[in-house]
Design an enzyme around this catalytic site. Structure first.
Site, short mmCIF file in Angstrom:
data_model
loop_
_atom_site.label_atom_id
_atom_site.label_comp_id
_atom_site.label_asym_id
_atom_site.label_seq_id
_atom_site.Cartn_x
_atom_site.Cartn_y
_atom_site.Cartn_z
CE LYS A 174 94.58 49.73 89.73
NZ LYS A 174 94.48 51.17 90.13
CD GLU A 249 78.97 44.10 92.85
OE1 GLU A 249 78.09 44.93 93.11
OE2 GLU A 249 78.78 42.88 92.83
CB CYS A 283 78.17 52.46 94.63
SG CYS A 283 78.24 51.22 95.92
CD GLU A 382 77.62 56.57 90.49
OE1 GLU A 382 78.50 56.37 89.64
OE2 GLU A 382 77.33 55.75 91.37
P1 NAP Z 1 86.62 54.05 88.28
O1 NAP Z 1 87.25 55.27 87.80
O2 NAP Z 1 85.75 53.29 87.37
O3 NAP Z 1 87.79 53.13 88.85
C1 NAP Z 1 87.57 51.92 89.52
C2 NAP Z 1 88.83 51.11 89.54
O4 NAP Z 1 89.18 50.76 88.21
C3 NAP Z 1 90.04 51.84 90.10
O5 NAP Z 1 90.86 50.93 90.77
C4 NAP Z 1 90.73 52.33 88.84
O6 NAP Z 1 92.09 52.56 89.05
C5 NAP Z 1 90.50 51.17 87.92
N1 NAP Z 1 90.57 51.47 86.49
C6 NAP Z 1 90.50 52.69 85.87
N2 NAP Z 1 90.59 52.54 84.54
C7 NAP Z 1 90.71 51.20 84.30
C8 NAP Z 1 90.81 50.42 83.12
N3 NAP Z 1 90.81 50.97 81.90
N4 NAP Z 1 90.90 49.08 83.25
C9 NAP Z 1 90.87 48.49 84.46
N5 NAP Z 1 90.78 49.19 85.60
C10 NAP Z 1 90.69 50.53 85.54
O7 NAP Z 1 85.70 54.33 89.55
P2 NAP Z 1 86.07 55.22 90.78
O8 NAP Z 1 86.08 56.62 90.30
O9 NAP Z 1 87.27 54.70 91.44
O10 NAP Z 1 84.83 54.90 91.75
C11 NAP Z 1 83.59 55.48 91.63
C12 NAP Z 1 82.61 54.60 90.88
O11 NAP Z 1 82.53 53.30 91.46
C13 NAP Z 1 81.20 55.09 90.93
O12 NAP Z 1 80.61 54.99 89.66
C14 NAP Z 1 80.50 54.17 91.90
O13 NAP Z 1 79.12 54.05 91.75
C15 NAP Z 1 81.17 52.90 91.63
N6 NAP Z 1 81.01 52.02 92.77
C16 NAP Z 1 80.21 50.91 92.67
C17 NAP Z 1 80.04 50.06 93.75
C18 NAP Z 1 79.17 48.85 93.65
O14 NAP Z 1 79.24 48.00 94.53
N7 NAP Z 1 78.36 48.68 92.64
C19 NAP Z 1 80.70 50.33 94.94
C20 NAP Z 1 81.50 51.47 95.01
C21 NAP Z 1 81.66 52.30 93.91
P3 NAP Z 1 92.68 54.05 89.19
O15 NAP Z 1 91.72 54.80 90.05
O16 NAP Z 1 93.99 53.82 89.81
O17 NAP Z 1 92.75 54.60 87.82
#
Ligand code: NAP
Ligand code: MG
Length: 477
Positions: A174, A249, A283, A382
Site C-alpha cells: 500500500k 521505521e 528520514c 522532525e
Molecule cells: P505517514 O503519514 O506516517 O505515512 C506513511 C504511510 O502510512 C503512508 O503510506 C500512509 O498512507 C500510511 N498511513 C497513514 N495513516 C495510516 C494509518 N492510520 N494506518 C496505516 N497506514 C497509514 O508518513 P509520510 O508523511 O508518508 O512520510 C514521512 C515520515 O516517514 C517522516 O516522519 C519520516 O521520518 C518517516 N520516514 C522514516 C524512514 C525510516 O526508514 N525510518 C524512512 C522514510 C521516511 P497515505 O499517505 O496514503 O495516507
C-alpha cells in the site's frame, strides 16, 4: 509524464489482475512542481482489502514452499524488468513527489539493488541449520502488509517487497497515496516479471482506510511500516489485537557531530547535502549540526556560501532542490521556519516564503539557523524540509550528550580527521546507523531506529530476517 509509464486512473493489482470493475471514489494526483493534476487514484475500500488478503493467503500455501533457486530466478527477472523500466519509474516518482530527476534515478538504482542483493544473499542464508542437538529452521512469517511513505518511494517499496518475497512471504503493498503512479509502475514490473498471482498485490488509496484495515486484518501476519512516529504508533495499536509482528521505521532528528579536527570542506558538504537533498525530506537527514565553538564562524560562512549556491526549481531539470511533496508539507515547513524565528534562532540564510514568489510549485528556500539550543522545537521535532539547525558545543562529551538528547535515534554522522576518534564517538551515539566522514548511508548494512525512530531493520541480511520466524526442531532427532 510519459503515457506508457502510468495511466490516468491508478487502480489495484489483486491476484495477478488489474481491477477494472472498481467504481468507487477517486482522488486527484498533483505534480508538486506545477500544481497540475497528473491523474487520479482509485481509493480502495474494505472489499478490495479483503480480496487482496484472500489472494495473498491462498498464494502463500504454494509460494512459501518454493525453492531458493526458484526465488533467485524470479528475482533475476524482476531486476531485469526493473532495469528496463528504470526511467519510467524515475519519472513517475519525480512527477508524483518532486525529487530532482537525478536523485530519483539514483534511488531507482538503489531499489534495483534491493533485488540483486537478495540474489547474492539467498543461496548462502541458513534457512535450515543444525545447532548442536537441535535444528533451527527459518520460516516465512506469512502474509505481510507493506506500508511505505512517499519520500523515496521506489527504494522504500523495494526494500520491503524484496526481503519479504525472499523470505517466502506473500505481500500486499500500500504505497503512500501521493506516489500512486510510482506504485503502479512497481506493480507493472512485478507483473511483467511473472511473479505468480497473489504473491504480490497492490492496493492504492488512503492510509487511514486501507492501512488501518490491513493493520487490523486477521488474515495479515505482519505489517512493515515506514512513516511518521504518530502513525507508526497507531499501526502498532491496530495490529495488537491480532498479535501481528510490526516492523517500524519511523522519524528522525539526527545529529551530525563536526569534531574539532574535521576537514571543514567535508563537514560542510555532509551538512548541506545531508539536510538539503530531496528538499530535506529524508528520514535520516542530519538536521542537527553540532559544531565546536572555535569553528563556528568559519563553518557558518562556508555553509551560507554553499547553501546560497543551491538551485531550486523544476525537478525535471538539473537542479539541487525540487519542490516539497505537496501543499501540506509546504505549510508545515513554513510553520517551522517561523517557529525557529520566534524561538530566537539566528537566520543565516533562507527563511519564509517561496524562492520565487510567483512560482505555482511548492518550493521552499533552503534555510539555515544558528544559535539553536537543543530544547528549541526546531531541534527536537522532525521538520521534513530543507532546514538546518546549527548547535554549538563545548567538548566531545557535550556533543555526544546533545546528540543523544532526542526522542529519536535513527541515524548519526561524525566528521573528523582522526578516524579512530570518530569511530569512538560513533559508538556512543544511540542510533541505528552512524555514518563516519560521509553522508550516504550503506545500503548493505542494517538501517533502522533506536527509541521513537522504530524497532525494525531494513537492508541486507537484517532486512530479510524481519520477515522470518524461527522454528526449533528438538527431541530425539
Ligand atoms: P505517514 O503519514 O506516517 O505515512 C506513511 C504511510 O502510512 C503512508 O503510506 C500512509 O498512507 C500510511 N498511513 C497513514 N495513516 C495510516 C494509518 N492510520 N494506518 C496505516 N497506514 C497509514 O508518513 P509520510 O508523511 O508518508 O512520510 C514521512 C515520515 O516517514 C517522516 O516522519 C519520516 O521520518 C518517516 N520516514 C522514516 C524512514 C525510516 O526508514 N525510518 C524512512 C522514510 C521516511 P497515505 O499517505 O496514503 O495516507
Ligand atoms: Mg502523511
Amino acid at each position: 509524464m510519459t503515457a506508457t509509464a502510468t495511466t490516468d486512473l491508478v487502480t489495484h493489482y489483486i491476484n495477478g489482475t488489474w481491477t477494472t470493475d472498481w467504481a468507487g471514489l477517486t482522488n486527484e494526483l498533483r505534480n508538486p512542481a506545477t500544481g497540475q493534476v497528473t491523474g487520479r487514484v482509485a481509493l480502495a475500500g474494505l472489499d478490495e482489502v479483503d480480496r487482496a488478503v484472500a489472494a495473498a493467503r491462498a498464494a502463500f500455501e504454494t509460494y512459501s514452499h518454493t525453492t531458493i533457486a526458484d526465488r533467485v530466478a524470479m528475482f533475476s527477472r524482476i531486476a531485469a524488468e526493473f532495469t528496463r523500466r528504470a526511467e519510467d519509474m524515475a519519472i513517475a516518482v519525480t512527477t508524483d513527489m518532486g525529487i530532482p530527476i537525478a536523485g530519483s534515478r539514483i534511488a531507482v538504482g538503489a531499489a534495483i539493488l534491493q533485488f540483486t542483493s537478495m540474489i547474492d544473499t539467498l543461496p548462502g542464508y541458513p534457512f535450515h541449520d543444525v545447532a548442536g542437538d537441535h535444528i533451527i529452521d527459518k520460516d516465512p512469517v506469512g502474509v505481510a502488509a507493506l506500508i511505505p511513505p512517499w519520500n523515496y518511494p521506489s527504494l522504500q517499496m523495494a526494500e520491503k517487497v524484496a526481503p519479504a518475497l525472499a523470505a517466502g512471504c506473500t505481500v500486499i503493498l500500500k504505497p503512500a497515496e501521493i506516489v500512486s503512479h510510482a506504485g503502479e509502475v512497481f506493480a507493472q514490473i512485478m507483473d511483467a516479471a511473472g511473479v505468480p498471482a497473489g504473491v504480490f498485490n497492490l492496493l492504492v488509496g488512503k492510509g487511514s482506510t486501507v492501512g488501518t484495515a490491513l493493520s487490523k486484518h486477521p488474515g495479515v501476519d505482519m505489517v512493515a511500516f515506514t512513516g511518521s512516529t504518530d502513525v507508526g504508533i497507531q499501526v502498532q495499536k491496530d495490529a495488537a489485537d491480532t498479535v501481528k509482528r510490526v516492523s517500524q521505521e519511523l522519524g528522525g532528528k539526527s545529529a551530525h557531530i563536526v569534531l574539532p579536527d574535521a576537514d571543514l570542506d567535508l563537514a560542510v558538504t555532509t551538512a548541506v547535502n545531508g539536510v538539503m537533498s530531496n528538499s530535506g525530506q529524508t528520514c535520516a537527514a542530519p538536521t542537527r549540526t553540532l559544531v565546536p565553538a572555535p569553528l563556528l564562524d568559519d563553518f557558518l560562512r562556508r555553509v551560507k556560501s554553499a547553501v546560497d549556491g543551491l538551485t531550486v526549481g523544476d525537478p525535471m531539470k538539473e537542479v539541487d532542490l525540487g519542490p516539497v511533496a505537496n501543499q501540506t508539507q509546504w505549510h508545515t515547513v513554513q510553520d517551522y521556519i517561523q517557529i525557529g524565528l520566534d524561538e530566537g534562532a539566528t537566520l543565516i540564510t533562507g527563511g519564509p516564503g517561496k524562492p520565487d514568489p510567483t512560482a505555482s510549485g511548492w518550493y521552499v528556500r533552503p534555510t539555515v539557523f544558528a544559535d539553536v539550543t537543543n530544547n528549541m522545537r526546531i531541534a527536537r521535532e522532525e521538520i521534513f524540509g530543507p532546514v538546518m539547525s546549527v548547535i554549538t558545543y563545548t567538548g566531545i562529551d557535550d556533543a555526544i550528550r546533545i546528540a543523544n538528547d532526542s526522542e529519536y535515534g535513527l541515524a548519526g554522522y561524525v566528521t573528523g580527521e582522526d578516524t579512530d576518534q570518530a569511530k569512538r564517538v560513533a559508538a556512543r551515539i544511540r542510533a541505528g546507523q552512524v555514518v563516519v566522514n560521509a553522508v550516504t548511508p550503506n545500503l548493505f548494512a542494517p538501517f533502522g531506529g533506536y527509541k521513537h525512530s522504530g524497532n525494525g531493520r531494513i537492508w541486507g541480511t537484517a532486512g530479510l530476517e524481519e520477515y522470518l520466524e524461527t522454528k526449533a526442531i528438538v527431541g530425539q532427532i
